[in-house]
Enzyme design. Structure first.
Site, PDB file in Angstrom:
ATOM      1  N   GLU A 115       0.850  -1.205   0.000  1.00  0.00           N
ATOM      2  CA  GLU A 115       0.000   0.000   0.000  1.00  0.00           C
ATOM      3  C   GLU A 115       0.873   1.238   0.000  1.00  0.00           C
ATOM      4  O   GLU A 115       1.938   1.231   0.608  1.00  0.00           O
ATOM      5  CB  GLU A 115      -0.806   0.071   1.307  1.00  0.00           C
ATOM      6  N   LYS A 117       2.378   4.500   1.369  1.00  0.00           N
ATOM      7  CA  LYS A 117       2.516   5.040   2.723  1.00  0.00           C
ATOM      8  C   LYS A 117       2.206   6.532   2.627  1.00  0.00           C
ATOM      9  O   LYS A 117       3.023   7.312   2.159  1.00  0.00           O
ATOM     10  CB  LYS A 117       3.935   4.802   3.234  1.00  0.00           C
ATOM     11  N   ASP A 119       1.811  10.218   3.274  1.00  0.00           N
ATOM     12  CA  ASP A 119       2.589  11.133   4.110  1.00  0.00           C
ATOM     13  C   ASP A 119       1.632  12.120   4.767  1.00  0.00           C
ATOM     14  O   ASP A 119       1.482  13.258   4.342  1.00  0.00           O
ATOM     15  CB  ASP A 119       3.624  11.855   3.243  1.00  0.00           C
ATOM     16  N   TYR A 227      -6.814   2.325   6.712  1.00  0.00           N
ATOM     17  CA  TYR A 227      -6.125   1.107   6.298  1.00  0.00           C
ATOM     18  C   TYR A 227      -6.094   0.024   7.369  1.00  0.00           C
ATOM     19  O   TYR A 227      -5.521  -1.018   7.162  1.00  0.00           O
ATOM     20  CB  TYR A 227      -4.708   1.408   5.803  1.00  0.00           C
ATOM     21  N   LYS A 315      10.907   2.783   2.277  1.00  0.00           N
ATOM     22  CA  LYS A 315      10.904   4.243   2.155  1.00  0.00           C
ATOM     23  C   LYS A 315      11.617   4.700   0.888  1.00  0.00           C
ATOM     24  O   LYS A 315      12.673   4.188   0.531  1.00  0.00           O
ATOM     25  CB  LYS A 315      11.635   4.867   3.355  1.00  0.00           C
ATOM     26  N   CYS A 409      25.941  44.468 -11.373  1.00  0.00           N
ATOM     27  CA  CYS A 409      25.975  43.072 -11.809  1.00  0.00           C
ATOM     28  C   CYS A 409      27.322  42.464 -11.407  1.00  0.00           C
ATOM     29  O   CYS A 409      28.371  43.015 -11.736  1.00  0.00           O
ATOM     30  CB  CYS A 409      25.786  43.011 -13.328  1.00  0.00           C
ATOM     31  N   CYS A 412      29.472  41.778 -14.877  1.00  0.00           N
ATOM     32  CA  CYS A 412      30.013  42.828 -15.742  1.00  0.00           C
ATOM     33  C   CYS A 412      30.139  44.180 -15.043  1.00  0.00           C
ATOM     34  O   CYS A 412      30.727  45.111 -15.596  1.00  0.00           O
ATOM     35  CB  CYS A 412      29.170  42.960 -17.016  1.00  0.00           C
ATOM     36  N   CYS A 427      20.487  43.066 -14.732  1.00  0.00           N
ATOM     37  CA  CYS A 427      21.683  43.779 -15.177  1.00  0.00           C
ATOM     38  C   CYS A 427      21.289  44.614 -16.393  1.00  0.00           C
ATOM     39  O   CYS A 427      20.607  44.121 -17.296  1.00  0.00           O
ATOM     40  CB  CYS A 427      22.740  42.753 -15.551  1.00  0.00           C
ATOM     41  N   CYS A 433      26.944  42.375 -21.422  1.00  0.00           N
ATOM     42  CA  CYS A 433      27.243  41.550 -20.231  1.00  0.00           C
ATOM     43  C   CYS A 433      27.572  40.113 -20.675  1.00  0.00           C
ATOM     44  O   CYS A 433      26.751  39.451 -21.312  1.00  0.00           O
ATOM     45  CB  CYS A 433      26.050  41.536 -19.278  1.00  0.00           C
TER      46      CYS A 433
HETATM   47  S1  IVH Z   1       0.044   0.421   8.583  1.00  0.00           S
HETATM   48  C1  IVH Z   1       1.354  -0.984  13.194  1.00  0.00           C
HETATM   49  N1  IVH Z   1      -0.479   1.567   6.328  1.00  0.00           N
HETATM   50  O1  IVH Z   1       3.060   5.164   8.557  1.00  0.00           O
HETATM   51  C2  IVH Z   1       1.239   0.215  12.315  1.00  0.00           C
HETATM   52  N2  IVH Z   1       0.631   2.858   7.983  1.00  0.00           N
HETATM   53  O2  IVH Z   1       4.860   3.571  11.105  1.00  0.00           O
HETATM   54  C3  IVH Z   1       0.641  -0.156  10.993  1.00  0.00           C
HETATM   55  N3  IVH Z   1       1.084   5.160   7.312  1.00  0.00           N
HETATM   56  O3  IVH Z   1       2.393   6.118  11.648  1.00  0.00           O
HETATM   57  C4  IVH Z   1       0.616   1.001  10.102  1.00  0.00           C
HETATM   58  N4  IVH Z   1       0.176   5.028   5.310  1.00  0.00           N
HETATM   59  O4  IVH Z   1       0.575   6.674  10.140  1.00  0.00           O
HETATM   60  C5  IVH Z   1       0.075   1.736   7.535  1.00  0.00           C
HETATM   61  N5  IVH Z   1      -1.042   2.444   4.252  1.00  0.00           N
HETATM   62  C6  IVH Z   1      -0.504   2.602   5.468  1.00  0.00           C
HETATM   63  C7  IVH Z   1       0.067   3.816   5.897  1.00  0.00           C
HETATM   64  C8  IVH Z   1       0.628   3.900   7.167  1.00  0.00           C
HETATM   65  C9  IVH Z   1       0.809   5.818   6.182  1.00  0.00           C
HETATM   66  C10 IVH Z   1       1.801   5.738   8.464  1.00  0.00           C
HETATM   67  C11 IVH Z   1       1.124   5.473   9.760  1.00  0.00           C
HETATM   68  C12 IVH Z   1       2.208   5.099  10.728  1.00  0.00           C
HETATM   69  C13 IVH Z   1       3.438   5.005   9.892  1.00  0.00           C
HETATM   70  C14 IVH Z   1       4.051   3.651  10.020  1.00  0.00           C
END
Ligand code: IVH
Length: 670
Positions: A115, A117, A119, A227, A315, A409, A412, A427, A433
């Site tokens: 999935e 992650k 942000d 999730y 990551k 400048c 020049c 300039c 220049c």
């Molecule tokens: S699963 C036991 N799935 O990433 C923790 N985390 O340390 C299981 N995060 O703070 C987390 N997208 O906030 C999971 N699809 C995703 C995620 C996700 C973002 C964040 C979550 C957590 C950190 C993982």
């Protein structure tokens, strides 16, 4: 006065309908009624509730932004701790993860989920008998802050579970995030209002959840992806796939980009693909989460003191970091613009060591109050030049020095002056220049323009410094003998260069116009101009008013072009071009299709398949019009990665947004 049976029934019906349309709009992104019709329903409900305030329920759609500011945050202990996960950055580490799990579980193969992650900010939402009871931030994993008042304002957060038989307890977990477009638009708005801006969508989202006034939070356009579940009673789930299906059924948004694999090779493949796909998402992700699908196996594995064993984050390399601005230097561009550049303490971003970052112009330095010695948030995404997003004012020690733009400048020595928009110092020695000339020469030779291989930054500098080129058209009187006087230029290089220069004579008027560094005329404008005036003679005979009629032109561009060619240097340039024998006409291509007949198309963001001028040419060859800004007359927007305010505007106006692939399909008639 008490409500009639009919009114009671209508209240219930309105709430149900509004919640349903809210869901269709914010979760499914597939509304079936217009905004106006939606507002009518909401107005009717508001009126009824005003009449019978005692009948207002906490899950009524009117109550999302109902609350008044709170005085502080209550701490809530999570029923089940919100643990974190370990991270890795290489496929080898993913294999180790898989080997470890298979060994611990004594299993040959395992089913994994991959999935994005997100942000954003991790949160937990608890529903008691189907009603939203409390929403809490992750905090330290054991305890978090009660931010229910703000979470309620987020339209994709269900106030009530979509089920007639709600479980006694249901805790959904996920991430609050903001799209890149919403972030760009809102940050822009804050900047204009002189308010503090955020460095990235995550900080913006986190800051928003910590607002005391829910009415403020409601303006922040936050979104949710769920999730996982936390504490639940009355539902049994066996797999992640089931968990997601249940979340979806209960009305929660679930990321559609979830993939399942029966071996680690599939997982690794998927991770590789995301490296390229990542930037095409409308929101930011900082990696992928790889999880075991089977919940019983998860339980069996348990957790270490720090992380659960059943998941790992893969990551991506950071695209953003914090470092110190050691100094500010000036780089002089082809129009004489004095671009401030920050020299940085080296920082690793997106796999490279970054030591310089653009500060754009004087106005930006002032607006962001950037000082020498400041700690700064530096961003580098993909191919984009690193830039300083903001400085961290709270880390100042008092020894930071404001930057004073030089009055002369640095290349020049000619005086500088602020340009008309008062954003940039320039300039004033346009013709003499060396930095400006070098910039014009490099730009002239670029692949998309006159395509002279061998003239890059270094060669342009050598040609200018040696005095062989005093104006761009001097290129056409270079000889092998002259070139051989340059250091590091041998016979072969000289001959190749001359060949390239000779070939450039036949590029045609459009590319030539793009190459001449006419102020306000970039790559696409040269082509448009040449299509309207297919010979230089016709262009020279045009009045400012004629020029202003050109597609994409207005009075400013028209003036620029006219002044450029009717100035003494312009006249001399024209004479030189004729003498050198350049092709000064344009072969106007016949249209290749009419898939876009009558359509006005805007392109934004970083495209992967086309250069900007190529896609614009394609649009025109298919009968369409390529426009620069989004309005209600825009037929659709083609958006690449990192699309910002144009995308936000298109979404706000309901203008359809297409990916590059969808655009291609359209041209192919698909
Ligand atoms: S699963 C036991 N799935 O990433 C923790 N985390 O340390 C299981 N995060 O703070 C987390 N997208 O906030 C999971 N699809 C995703 C995620 C996700 C973002 C964040 C979550 C957590 C950190 C993982």
């Amino acid at each position: 006065m008490s409500a009639s049976q009919a009114e009671l029934a209508r209240l219930a019906e309105l709430r149900q309908q509004i919640a349903h349309h809210n869901y269709l709009y914010y979760v499914e992104a597939a509304p079936v009624i217009s905004d106006r019709e939606f507002d009518q329903l909401l107005d009717e409900l508001t009126a009824l509730e005003k009449k019978y305030p005692e009948l207002i329920t906490p899950d009524s759609p009117t109550q999302r932004v109902g609350g008044s500011p709170i005085s502080g945050f209550r701490t809530v202990t999570h029923r089940v701790p919100m643990l974190s996960i370990d991270k890795c950055t290489t496929p080898a580490e993913l294999r180790e993860f898989d080997a470890r799990l298979r060994k611990l579980l004594n299993s040959k193969s395992l089913r994994y989920v991959v999935e994005p992650k997100i942000d954003g900010v991790a949160i937990s939402l608890t529903y008691v008998h189907g009603l939203l009871d409390v929403g809490v931030t992750r905090g330290d994993g054991e305890r978090g802050d009660d931010v229910t008042h703000n979470l309620r304002t987020i339209s994709s957060v269900p106030l009530r579970l979509h089920t007639d038989h709600p479980p006694a307890l249901f805790e959904a977990r996920g991430e609050i995030y903001m799209t890149k477009a919403d972030f760009a638009a809102l940050n822009e708005q804050y900047k204009a209002a002189g308010e503090r801006t955020a460095a990235n969508p995550r900080n913006f989202a986190a800051g928003s959840l910590k607002l005391l006034d829910p009415r403020e939070c409601a303006k922040r356009k936050l979104r949710l992806f769920t999730y996982s579940t936390g504490a639940v009673e009355g539902v049994t789930l066996a797999t992640h796939e089931e968990t997601l299906a249940t979340l979806r059924a209960f009305g929660f948004p679930v990321n559609p980009e979830v993939r399942f694999f029966n071996d680690i090779d599939g997982v690794i493949d998927c991770c590789h693909q995301w490296n390229d796909r990542r930037s095409s998402l409308p929101y930011e992700i900082d990696g992928l989460v790889i999880k075991l699908d089977n919940l019983k196996q998860r339980e069996e594995l348990g957790a270490t003191s720090k992380h659960v064993r059943w998941a790992i984050a893969y990551k991506f390399e950071a695209e953003e970091g914090i470092t110190r601005i050691l100094d500010i230097e000036i780089s002089v561009g082809k129009y004489g613009e004095q671009t401030p550049v920050a020299r940085l303490a080296p920082v690793q971003l997106a796999g490279t060591t970054v030591q310089y970052a653009s500060l754009h112009n004087a106005a930006q330095v002032k607006a962001k109050d950037i000082r020498i010695g400041d700690m700064a948030v530096v961003v580098k995404r993909g191919d984009i030049i690193p830039h300083v997003e903001q400085v961290l004012v709270e880390l100042r020690t008092g020894s930071e020095k404001p930057f004073v733009f030089p009055a002369n400048c640095p290349v020049c020595g000619a005086p500088t002056k602020l340009n008309e928009t008062e954003t940039t110092y320039v300039c004033t020695a346009t013709a003499t220049c060396p930095a400006q000339l070098q910039g014009r020469l490099e730009s002239f030779a670029k692949r998309e323009r006159m395509d002279i291989a061998g003239i890059g930054e270094e060669m342009a500098r050598a040609l200018v410094q040696s005095g062989l080129v005093k104006k761009v058209t001097d290129l056409y009187s270079l000889t092998e003998e002259k070139l051989l006087t340059l250091e590091r230029v041998g016979k072969k290089t000289a001959q190749n260069l001359l060949k390239g220069i000779e070939a450039s004579k036949s590029r045609g008027l459009g590319r030539l116009l793009s190459a001449l560094s006419i102020p306000n005329v970039g790559e696409s404008m040269g082509g448009l101009l040449a299509r309207a005036f297919p010979s230089l003679d016709r262009l020279l005979a045009a009045s400012k008013a004629d020029l202003a009629q050109v597609e994409g032109f207005g009075p400013t561009r028209a003036d620029s072009v006219w002044e450029f060619f009717h100035s003494p240097t312009g006249q001399e340039l024209v004479a030189d071009l004729r003498a050198a024998g350049l092709k000064l006409t344009e072969d106007v291509a016949a249209p290749v299709g009419n898939a876009l007949a009558g359509k006005t198309v805007v392109v934004t963001g970083t495209l992967t398949k086309y250069k900007r001028n190529e896609i614009e040419a394609l649009i025109e060859q298919h009968g369409g019009k390529a426009a620069g800004s989004v309005s209600k007359n825009t037929s659709f927007l083609v958006a690449g990665a990192e699309a910002g305010s144009k995308l936000a505007k298109a979404q706000a106006l309901g203008v359809p947004v297409l990916s590059e692939e969808e655009f291609d399909a359209l041209l192919r008639g698909g």
